[in-house]
Design a protein around this motif. Structure first.
Motif, mmCIF file in Angstrom:
data_model
loop_
_atom_site.group_PDB
_atom_site.id
_atom_site.type_symbol
_atom_site.label_atom_id
_atom_site.label_comp_id
_atom_site.label_asym_id
_atom_site.label_seq_id
_atom_site.Cartn_x
_atom_site.Cartn_y
_atom_site.Cartn_z
ATOM 1 N N ASN A 237 13.459 6.727 -42.042
ATOM 2 C CA ASN A 237 13.995 8.089 -41.953
ATOM 3 C C ASN A 237 13.203 9.007 -42.870
ATOM 4 O O ASN A 237 12.341 8.566 -43.619
ATOM 5 C CB ASN A 237 15.465 8.111 -42.394
ATOM 6 C CG ASN A 237 16.340 7.306 -41.479
ATOM 7 O OD1 ASN A 237 16.253 7.423 -40.265
ATOM 8 N ND2 ASN A 237 17.166 6.454 -42.058
ATOM 9 N N LYS A 238 13.553 10.292 -42.826
ATOM 10 C CA LYS A 238 12.955 11.231 -43.761
ATOM 11 C C LYS A 238 13.396 10.828 -45.174
ATOM 12 O O LYS A 238 14.573 10.562 -45.399
ATOM 13 C CB LYS A 238 13.471 12.651 -43.503
ATOM 14 C CG LYS A 238 13.078 13.251 -42.196
ATOM 15 C CD LYS A 238 13.708 14.622 -42.091
ATOM 16 C CE LYS A 238 13.387 15.295 -40.802
ATOM 17 N NZ LYS A 238 13.995 16.627 -40.731
ATOM 18 N N GLU A 239 12.449 10.786 -46.087
ATOM 19 C CA GLU A 239 12.814 10.538 -47.478
ATOM 20 C C GLU A 239 11.752 11.114 -48.387
ATOM 21 O O GLU A 239 10.593 11.259 -48.002
ATOM 22 C CB GLU A 239 13.020 9.052 -47.762
ATOM 23 C CG GLU A 239 11.817 8.177 -47.603
ATOM 24 C CD GLU A 239 12.112 6.713 -47.899
ATOM 25 O OE1 GLU A 239 11.254 6.060 -48.501
ATOM 26 O OE2 GLU A 239 13.196 6.220 -47.528
ATOM 27 N N ILE A 240 12.182 11.469 -49.578
ATOM 28 C CA ILE A 240 11.251 11.939 -50.599
ATOM 29 C C ILE A 240 11.379 11.006 -51.800
ATOM 30 O O ILE A 240 12.488 10.654 -52.212
ATOM 31 C CB ILE A 240 11.493 13.415 -50.992
ATOM 32 C CG1 ILE A 240 10.444 13.877 -52.005
ATOM 33 C CG2 ILE A 240 12.898 13.643 -51.518
ATOM 34 C CD1 ILE A 240 10.395 15.382 -52.193
ATOM 35 N N ASN B 229 7.992 11.867 -46.261
ATOM 36 C CA ASN B 229 7.638 11.768 -44.848
ATOM 37 C C ASN B 229 8.665 12.542 -44.031
ATOM 38 O O ASN B 229 9.835 12.598 -44.376
ATOM 39 C CB ASN B 229 7.577 10.302 -44.395
ATOM 40 C CG ASN B 229 8.891 9.587 -44.570
ATOM 41 O OD1 ASN B 229 9.326 9.361 -45.690
ATOM 42 N ND2 ASN B 229 9.534 9.233 -43.469
ATOM 43 N N THR B 230 8.172 13.151 -42.956
ATOM 44 C CA THR B 230 9.059 13.928 -42.087
ATOM 45 C C THR B 230 9.380 13.199 -40.791
ATOM 46 O O THR B 230 10.175 13.683 -40.003
ATOM 47 C CB THR B 230 8.432 15.299 -41.763
ATOM 48 O OG1 THR B 230 7.140 15.080 -41.184
ATOM 49 C CG2 THR B 230 8.313 16.156 -43.022
ATOM 50 N N GLU B 231 8.743 12.049 -40.578
ATOM 51 C CA GLU B 231 9.013 11.186 -39.428
ATOM 52 C C GLU B 231 8.957 9.742 -39.914
ATOM 53 O O GLU B 231 8.363 9.468 -40.958
ATOM 54 C CB GLU B 231 7.959 11.404 -38.335
ATOM 55 C CG GLU B 231 8.020 12.772 -37.704
ATOM 56 C CD GLU B 231 6.922 12.994 -36.672
ATOM 57 O OE1 GLU B 231 6.293 12.011 -36.237
ATOM 58 O OE2 GLU B 231 6.710 14.154 -36.315
ATOM 59 N N PRO B 232 9.545 8.811 -39.151
ATOM 60 C CA PRO B 232 9.452 7.408 -39.568
ATOM 61 C C PRO B 232 7.990 6.962 -39.727
ATOM 62 O O PRO B 232 7.117 7.405 -38.988
ATOM 63 C CB PRO B 232 10.123 6.651 -38.422
ATOM 64 C CG PRO B 232 11.045 7.659 -37.814
ATOM 65 C CD PRO B 232 10.346 8.982 -37.956
ATOM 66 N N VAL B 233 7.757 6.133 -40.749
ATOM 67 C CA VAL B 233 6.398 5.719 -41.080
ATOM 68 C C VAL B 233 6.372 4.222 -41.356
ATOM 69 O O VAL B 233 7.293 3.682 -41.968
ATOM 70 C CB VAL B 233 5.901 6.460 -42.350
ATOM 71 C CG1 VAL B 233 4.554 5.929 -42.807
ATOM 72 C CG2 VAL B 233 5.825 7.946 -42.112
ATOM 73 N N LYS B 234 5.300 3.578 -40.922
ATOM 74 C CA LYS B 234 5.043 2.190 -41.292
ATOM 75 C C LYS B 234 3.572 2.114 -41.709
ATOM 76 O O LYS B 234 2.683 2.410 -40.916
ATOM 77 C CB LYS B 234 5.313 1.223 -40.141
ATOM 78 C CG LYS B 234 5.078 -0.229 -40.534
ATOM 79 C CD LYS B 234 5.466 -1.179 -39.427
ATOM 80 C CE LYS B 234 5.252 -2.606 -39.914
ATOM 81 N NZ LYS B 234 5.707 -3.582 -38.934
ATOM 82 N N ILE B 235 3.342 1.765 -42.960
ATOM 83 C CA ILE B 235 1.990 1.680 -43.494
ATOM 84 C C ILE B 235 1.702 0.216 -43.823
ATOM 85 O O ILE B 235 2.375 -0.360 -44.674
ATOM 86 C CB ILE B 235 1.834 2.526 -44.779
ATOM 87 C CG1 ILE B 235 2.242 3.977 -44.529
ATOM 88 C CG2 ILE B 235 0.402 2.433 -45.306
ATOM 89 C CD1 ILE B 235 2.337 4.818 -45.784
ATOM 90 N N SER B 236 0.742 -0.375 -43.145
ATOM 91 C CA SER B 236 0.392 -1.759 -43.448
ATOM 92 C C SER B 236 -0.992 -1.861 -44.089
ATOM 93 O O SER B 236 -1.287 -2.833 -44.757
ATOM 94 C CB SER B 236 0.474 -2.639 -42.197
ATOM 95 O OG SER B 236 -0.321 -2.083 -41.184
ATOM 96 N N ASN B 237 -1.832 -0.836 -43.904
ATOM 97 C CA ASN B 237 -3.149 -0.837 -44.523
ATOM 98 C C ASN B 237 -3.468 0.576 -44.985
ATOM 99 O O ASN B 237 -3.763 1.450 -44.165
ATOM 100 C CB ASN B 237 -4.204 -1.340 -43.535
ATOM 101 C CG ASN B 237 -5.571 -1.465 -44.172
ATOM 102 O OD1 ASN B 237 -5.820 -0.972 -45.273
ATOM 103 N ND2 ASN B 237 -6.471 -2.135 -43.471
ATOM 104 N N GLU C 67 19.249 12.278 -48.138
ATOM 105 C CA GLU C 67 20.270 13.168 -47.575
ATOM 106 C C GLU C 67 19.584 14.361 -46.919
ATOM 107 O O GLU C 67 18.856 15.109 -47.575
ATOM 108 C CB GLU C 67 21.212 13.624 -48.689
ATOM 109 C CG GLU C 67 22.430 14.325 -48.199
ATOM 110 C CD GLU C 67 23.389 14.669 -49.321
ATOM 111 O OE1 GLU C 67 24.271 15.492 -49.057
ATOM 112 O OE2 GLU C 67 23.262 14.137 -50.430
ATOM 113 N N GLU C 68 19.783 14.536 -45.608
ATOM 114 C CA GLU C 68 18.957 15.435 -44.815
ATOM 115 C C GLU C 68 18.931 16.888 -45.306
ATOM 116 O O GLU C 68 17.861 17.471 -45.445
ATOM 117 C CB GLU C 68 19.364 15.406 -43.346
ATOM 118 C CG GLU C 68 18.383 16.185 -42.507
ATOM 119 C CD GLU C 68 18.480 15.915 -41.028
ATOM 120 O OE1 GLU C 68 17.707 16.515 -40.286
ATOM 121 O OE2 GLU C 68 19.330 15.107 -40.621
ATOM 122 N N ASN C 69 20.082 17.490 -45.570
ATOM 123 C CA ASN C 69 20.093 18.895 -45.998
ATOM 124 C C ASN C 69 19.408 19.080 -47.348
ATOM 125 O O ASN C 69 18.664 20.036 -47.550
ATOM 126 C CB ASN C 69 21.513 19.447 -46.036
ATOM 127 C CG ASN C 69 22.093 19.603 -44.653
ATOM 128 O OD1 ASN C 69 21.375 19.807 -43.684
ATOM 129 N ND2 ASN C 69 23.408 19.492 -44.547
#
Length: 190
Positions: free
Chosen positions: A9-12, A39-47, A178-180
């Motif tokens: 999810n979005k998170e800082i 991130n503003t969209e789901p992210v998966k970083i493997s490298n 928390e989105e807001n």
């Protein structure tokens, strides 16, 4: 696979760096470095070497340590005030409940209290506006352009105020989802 980073999810993410207390003669105040990534969209970083995304942002801000400490104290006081308002509201609900077993019959509702919107009295609203104006002043690149907040930019919950208090704790980092609150903070960091 164990080094894969996922953000569904979005998170800082917030981290603080406190440099040596030794100041140069040009510097009049001790500053700490606020490091952030979101991130503003789901992210998966493997490298990390081949990763590229238009939805991941990072940056840093130098902030005077005394202002961070002062703001954290104010946010702590605001959190306590919100807790008091929640307790008053909870006591009133219990008094109005005819069975008197509201909490016992619905134990799953107790943890959700922290994310429930809190109805603020005028004193607490003004306290929140002052704290949030100060947050905005610390996070904005050109804070002098802003006047004090006239309305609260997100729903005040115990969780949102606790997250802000954690955010301004230079001895720890935090993650805000928390989105807001996320939307408001990231709007300030642009």
């Amino acid at each position: 696979e164990s080094r894969t980073v996922n953000a569904s999810n979005k998170e800082i993410n917030i981290q603080w760096y406190i440099p040596s207390m030794e100041k140069s003669s040009n510097d009049t105040e001790t500053k700490v470095l606020l490091l952030y990534a979101y991130n503003t969209e789901p992210v998966k970083i493997s490298n990390i070497k081949v990763f590229s995304s238009m939805s991941v942002f990072s940056g840093h801000l130098w902030i005077p340590l005394d202002r961070v400490i002062s703001l954290r104290k104010k946010l702590s006081n605001l959190k306590e005030q919100v807790k008091i308002l929640m307790q008053s509201s909870k006591s009133l609900s219990s008094a109005l409940d005819h069975t008197g077993f509201l909490e016992q019959s619905h134990p799953s509702t107790t943890p959700k209290m922290s994310v429930a919107k809190v109805h603020l009295d005028e004193k607490t609203k003004e306290m929140a506006k002052r704290c949030l104006s100060e947050v905005r002043a610390l996070l904005c690149v050109v804070p002098a352009l802003f006047s004090p907040l006239t309305k609260i930019p997100f729903d005040v919950t115990l969780q949102s105020i606790a997250s802000l208090e954690d955010m301004f704790d230079p001895s720890n980092g935090c993650i805000i989802t928390e989105e807001n609150l996320f939307n408001w903070i990231t709007s300030l960091l642009h």
